[in-house]
Write a protein that holds these residues in place. Structure first.
Motif, PDB file in Angstrom:
ATOM      1  N   SER A 341      13.203  30.569  73.570  1.00  0.00           N
ATOM      2  CA  SER A 341      13.773  29.345  73.015  1.00  0.00           C
ATOM      3  C   SER A 341      13.098  29.023  71.682  1.00  0.00           C
ATOM      4  CB  SER A 341      13.576  28.190  74.002  1.00  0.00           C
ATOM      5  OG  SER A 341      14.027  26.980  73.446  1.00  0.00           O
ATOM      6  N   GLU A 342      13.929  28.834  70.671  1.00  0.00           N
ATOM      7  CA  GLU A 342      13.388  28.550  69.331  1.00  0.00           C
ATOM      8  C   GLU A 342      12.731  27.183  69.277  1.00  0.00           C
ATOM      9  OE1 GLU A 342      12.696  29.883  65.420  1.00  0.00           O
ATOM     10  OE2 GLU A 342      13.834  30.937  66.967  1.00  0.00           O
ATOM     11  N   SER A 343      13.248  26.225  70.014  1.00  0.00           N
ATOM     12  CA  SER A 343      12.684  24.873  69.984  1.00  0.00           C
ATOM     13  C   SER A 343      11.329  24.794  70.677  1.00  0.00           C
ATOM     14  CB  SER A 343      13.657  23.888  70.649  1.00  0.00           C
ATOM     15  OG  SER A 343      13.893  24.256  71.997  1.00  0.00           O
ATOM     16  N   VAL A 344      11.096  25.673  71.629  1.00  0.00           N
ATOM     17  CA  VAL A 344       9.829  25.638  72.385  1.00  0.00           C
ATOM     18  C   VAL A 344       8.779  26.536  71.752  1.00  0.00           C
ATOM     19  CG1 VAL A 344       8.770  26.067  74.645  1.00  0.00           C
ATOM     20  CG2 VAL A 344      11.071  25.078  74.500  1.00  0.00           C
ATOM     21  N   TRP A 345       9.183  27.711  71.274  1.00  0.00           N
ATOM     22  CA  TRP A 345       8.216  28.721  70.849  1.00  0.00           C
ATOM     23  C   TRP A 345       8.169  28.931  69.344  1.00  0.00           C
ATOM     24  CZ3 TRP A 345       5.107  29.460  74.618  1.00  0.00           C
ATOM     25  CH2 TRP A 345       5.562  29.406  75.935  1.00  0.00           C
ATOM     26  N   LYS A 346       8.799  28.080  68.577  1.00  0.00           N
ATOM     27  CA  LYS A 346       8.690  28.186  67.127  1.00  0.00           C
ATOM     28  C   LYS A 346       7.270  27.831  66.691  1.00  0.00           C
ATOM     29  CE  LYS A 346      10.683  26.428  62.833  1.00  0.00           C
ATOM     30  NZ  LYS A 346      11.681  25.498  62.232  1.00  0.00           N
ATOM     31  N   GLY A 347       6.657  28.687  65.896  1.00  0.00           N
ATOM     32  CA  GLY A 347       5.279  28.511  65.480  1.00  0.00           C
ATOM     33  C   GLY A 347       4.261  29.054  66.466  1.00  0.00           C
ATOM     34  N   VAL A 348       4.728  29.512  67.623  1.00  0.00           N
ATOM     35  CA  VAL A 348       3.828  30.107  68.630  1.00  0.00           C
ATOM     36  C   VAL A 348       4.000  31.616  68.648  1.00  0.00           C
ATOM     37  CG1 VAL A 348       3.207  30.151  71.070  1.00  0.00           C
ATOM     38  CG2 VAL A 348       3.901  28.002  69.997  1.00  0.00           C
ATOM     39  N   ILE A 349       5.262  32.074  68.765  1.00  0.00           N
ATOM     40  CA  ILE A 349       5.572  33.502  68.775  1.00  0.00           C
ATOM     41  C   ILE A 349       5.953  33.932  67.369  1.00  0.00           C
ATOM     42  CG2 ILE A 349       7.140  35.250  69.694  1.00  0.00           C
ATOM     43  CD1 ILE A 349       7.376  33.609  72.228  1.00  0.00           C
ATOM     44  N   ASP A 350       5.359  35.022  66.900  1.00  0.00           N
ATOM     45  CA  ASP A 350       5.638  35.528  65.560  1.00  0.00           C
ATOM     46  C   ASP A 350       6.788  36.528  65.541  1.00  0.00           C
ATOM     47  OD1 ASP A 350       3.491  34.064  64.404  1.00  0.00           O
ATOM     48  OD2 ASP A 350       2.090  35.551  65.191  1.00  0.00           O
ATOM     49  N   TYR A 351       6.806  37.481  66.490  1.00  0.00           N
ATOM     50  CA  TYR A 351       7.836  38.518  66.528  1.00  0.00           C
ATOM     51  C   TYR A 351       8.437  38.579  67.930  1.00  0.00           C
ATOM     52  CZ  TYR A 351       6.065  40.295  62.059  1.00  0.00           C
ATOM     53  OH  TYR A 351       5.677  40.417  60.757  1.00  0.00           O
ATOM     54  N   TRP A 352       9.755  38.630  67.989  1.00  0.00           N
ATOM     55  CA  TRP A 352      10.460  38.891  69.242  1.00  0.00           C
ATOM     56  C   TRP A 352      11.102  40.268  69.139  1.00  0.00           C
ATOM     57  CZ3 TRP A 352      16.187  37.681  69.968  1.00  0.00           C
ATOM     58  CH2 TRP A 352      16.627  38.213  71.190  1.00  0.00           C
ATOM     59  N   ILE A 353      10.587  41.206  69.937  1.00  0.00           N
ATOM     60  CA  ILE A 353      11.092  42.572  69.961  1.00  0.00           C
ATOM     61  C   ILE A 353      12.106  42.670  71.100  1.00  0.00           C
ATOM     62  CG2 ILE A 353      10.492  45.010  70.186  1.00  0.00           C
ATOM     63  CD1 ILE A 353       7.747  44.366  69.109  1.00  0.00           C
ATOM     64  N   SER A 354      13.369  42.775  70.752  1.00  0.00           N
ATOM     65  CA  SER A 354      14.448  42.795  71.735  1.00  0.00           C
ATOM     66  C   SER A 354      14.626  44.221  72.260  1.00  0.00           C
ATOM     67  CB  SER A 354      15.754  42.284  71.095  1.00  0.00           C
ATOM     68  OG  SER A 354      16.799  42.316  72.032  1.00  0.00           O
ATOM     69  N   MET A 355      13.716  44.621  73.133  1.00  0.00           N
ATOM     70  CA  MET A 355      13.739  45.963  73.699  1.00  0.00           C
ATOM     71  C   MET A 355      13.186  45.926  75.116  1.00  0.00           C
ATOM     72  SD  MET A 355      12.299  48.212  70.472  1.00  0.00           S
ATOM     73  CE  MET A 355      12.320  49.724  71.438  1.00  0.00           C
ATOM     74  N   ASP A 356      13.455  46.982  75.855  1.00  0.00           N
ATOM     75  CA  ASP A 356      12.805  47.176  77.141  1.00  0.00           C
ATOM     76  C   ASP A 356      11.325  47.483  76.912  1.00  0.00           C
ATOM     77  OD1 ASP A 356      12.966  47.802  80.164  1.00  0.00           O
ATOM     78  OD2 ASP A 356      12.107  49.625  79.300  1.00  0.00           O
TER      79      ASP A 356
END
Length: 508
Positions: A341-356
């Motif tokens: 969720s962008e509203s919850v994790w913005k500024g916390v997570i830097d990269y989201w790797i959409s992979m297994d």
């Protein structure tokens, strides 16, 4: 800062993430059910996940409950409530998948029986059908072997990390901080568990936040015991909770002494449900506080949807420590097929790797193979000898010692019994004393002559002393001391002078 999405075909961003991970020194890993799906263990919220599987389990338990009058044999009251009065449901309830992992499961005997059956079946499936671990489990072990792993916090209860040699015992504690020193970095770490207190001791390397399926726990005294004893696994497969033998023994002891009996608890799987307090909360809190003080520089989140409230707090605390410690060089990487969720994790997570997760590990190894340590020593198998007891080993050593002493004794006896060689005195007849003395005097005189000739040769070959330089004569105001007439020099060496009268020569 918005979350940067990385697809599997974006090689440039994947290379950047791999470079940051390769440059990191202290990595914290947080895992969920997504890392075990390739091993045959379903996750929770997918189409074929555990929540859908529970629906079929609930239907079977409902049929059993209706056959017994909505009261299952062996059903125990809720361990969270003080009342011992069992609930009497008006009708067979329909249990949702997420409700089975909530503390509300103890309020109804049907849901309690379904929970026991499901957990026992899941444990048997993991034990018998899961033959090997996944690539993500082996990658966590690689981080440990390379000296990068601070800790792995997992929501999983399958215990597959322990198959890779990682320690999941909370009694081992937080480990030794010296394992991240420069001296410890130069020494290759051993993959096996080390003794507590050593510099390379990582303590409890895998913290199981939701418990495990290795043991059973009493609902009253919290004592832990095995599944295999006294047919407990078969009872749980049938939805019946076994009785705690420790509570039963204490109750019987009080009754034998004429006192009032105590409550007898039932055994349940050693897992933590939503809404329950973790029995190991103090130990986990001490370990997480220690890891925050270590100032990690990389946070890796693998295979979890981040829906649990307690896990959200843990992730945000570690992300804050990573961003503050590394001066905007530390990164928080989230690897999962589900978008955060962008509203919850913005500024916390830097990269989201959409992979297994396993697919990303294979990609990481292709981009940065140097993360995986190279084998520097040969592995060989140590075979046991035929001696199986210390007494046999001791007797064999004593026999070897006696054999060695026997050989030494035989060799010494041969030396003593062997015939001595004839000496020179026995080989020739005895000569008169005068002849022997004449020969010795002749040899002595010959040696004297040789010494005199050597001294004369040395005198003739000695180089003359060079005259003094002019500057030395100018500095010396007094003339050099000359020997008296009655003193005759014997020039033995250039640095020493001896008087003739002080020299005494003794001749034999």
């Amino acid at each position: 800062m918005p979350i940067v999405q990385v697809e599997k075909h974006d090689n440039r961003q994947l290379q950047n993430v791999a470079n940051v991970l390769a440059a990191s020194k202290k990595v914290v890993v947080i895992t969920g059910a997504g890392i075990s799906t390739n091993c045959g263990i379903p996750d929770f919220r997918s189409k074929d996940g555990l929540y859908d599987l529970i629906q079929s389990q609930n239907e079977q338990a409902s049929l059993r409950a209706s056959a017994t009058g909505c009261k299952l044999p062996g059903s125990q009251p809720s361990p969270l409530s003080s009342s011992t009065k069992a609930a009497r449901p008006a009708a067979t309830p329909k249990i949702k998948g997420k409700d089975l992992f909530s503390s509300d499961v103890w309020k109804d005997p049907v849901s309690t029986s379904t929970f026991y059956t499901f957990m026992a079946s899941l444990r048997r499936t993991i034990r018998d059908e899961v033959t090997q671990t996944g690539g993500t489990h082996r990658f966590i072990r690689t981080l440990r072997d390379s000296g990068r792993l601070v800790r792995c916090y997992t929501q999983n209860i399958d215990g597959l990390e322990t198959r890779e040699g990682l320690c999941a015992d909370l009694d081992r504690g937080k480990g030794n901080r010296a394992r991240f020193s420069l001296k410890a970095m130069k020494v290759p770490s051993v993959p096996a568990s080390v003794l507590p207190g050593k510099n390379s001791d990582g303590g409890c390397e895998v913290v199981q936040l939701h418990g495990d399926l290795q043991l059973l726990r009493c609902t009253f005294c919290r004592a832990k015991c095995s599944w295999e004893e006294q047919g407990r696994e078969a009872l749980l497969l049938n939805g019946i909770a076994p009785v705690c033998q420790l509570c039963h023994t204490q109750d019987q002891d009080r009754r034998d002494r004429g006192k009032r009996g105590t409550r007898i608890g039932s055994l349940r799987p050693n897992v933590v449900l939503y809404g329950e307090e973790n029995p190991s909360a103090d130990a986990i809190g001490a370990i997480s506080s220690n890891d925050l003080a270590l100032a990690p520089d990389f946070l890796l989140i693998l295979g979890t949807s981040l829906h649990v409230h307690g896990l959200k707090i843990l992730v945000k605390e570690f992300a804050k420590a990573v961003h503050a410690r590394a001066a905007s060089r530390g990164k928080v990487i989230f690897v999962n097929l589900t978008k955060p969720s962008e509203s919850v994790w913005k500024g916390v997570i830097d990269y989201w790797i959409s992979m297994d997760c396993d697919q990303w590990v294979n990609t990481l190894r292709r981009h940065r193979p140097d993360i995986w340590p190279v084998q520097t020593s040969l592995e060989f198998e140590v075979k046991k000898t035929d001696l199986h007891s210390p007494k046999e080993l001791k007797s064999s050593r004593e026999q070897e010692k006696r054999d060695g002493e026997k050989e030494n004794t035989e060799s010494s006896c041969l030396l003593l019994t062997s015939k001595p060689k004839k000496s020179l005195a026995h080989a020739s007849p005895r000569r008169p004393l005068d002849a022997v003395l004449n020969e010795s005097s002749k040899a002595l005189s010959a040696s004297h002559r040789a010494i005199r000739s050597t001294q004369n040769t040395a005198k003739s070959t000695q180089l003359p002393t060079p005259p003094p330089s002019g500057h030395r004569n100018r500095l010396q105001n007094t003339p050099s001391k000359r020997p008296r007439d009655d003193e005759d020099e014997i020039p033995q060496t250039p640095s020493k002078r001896m008087k003739k009268e002080a020299l005494k020569i003794w001749q034999d």
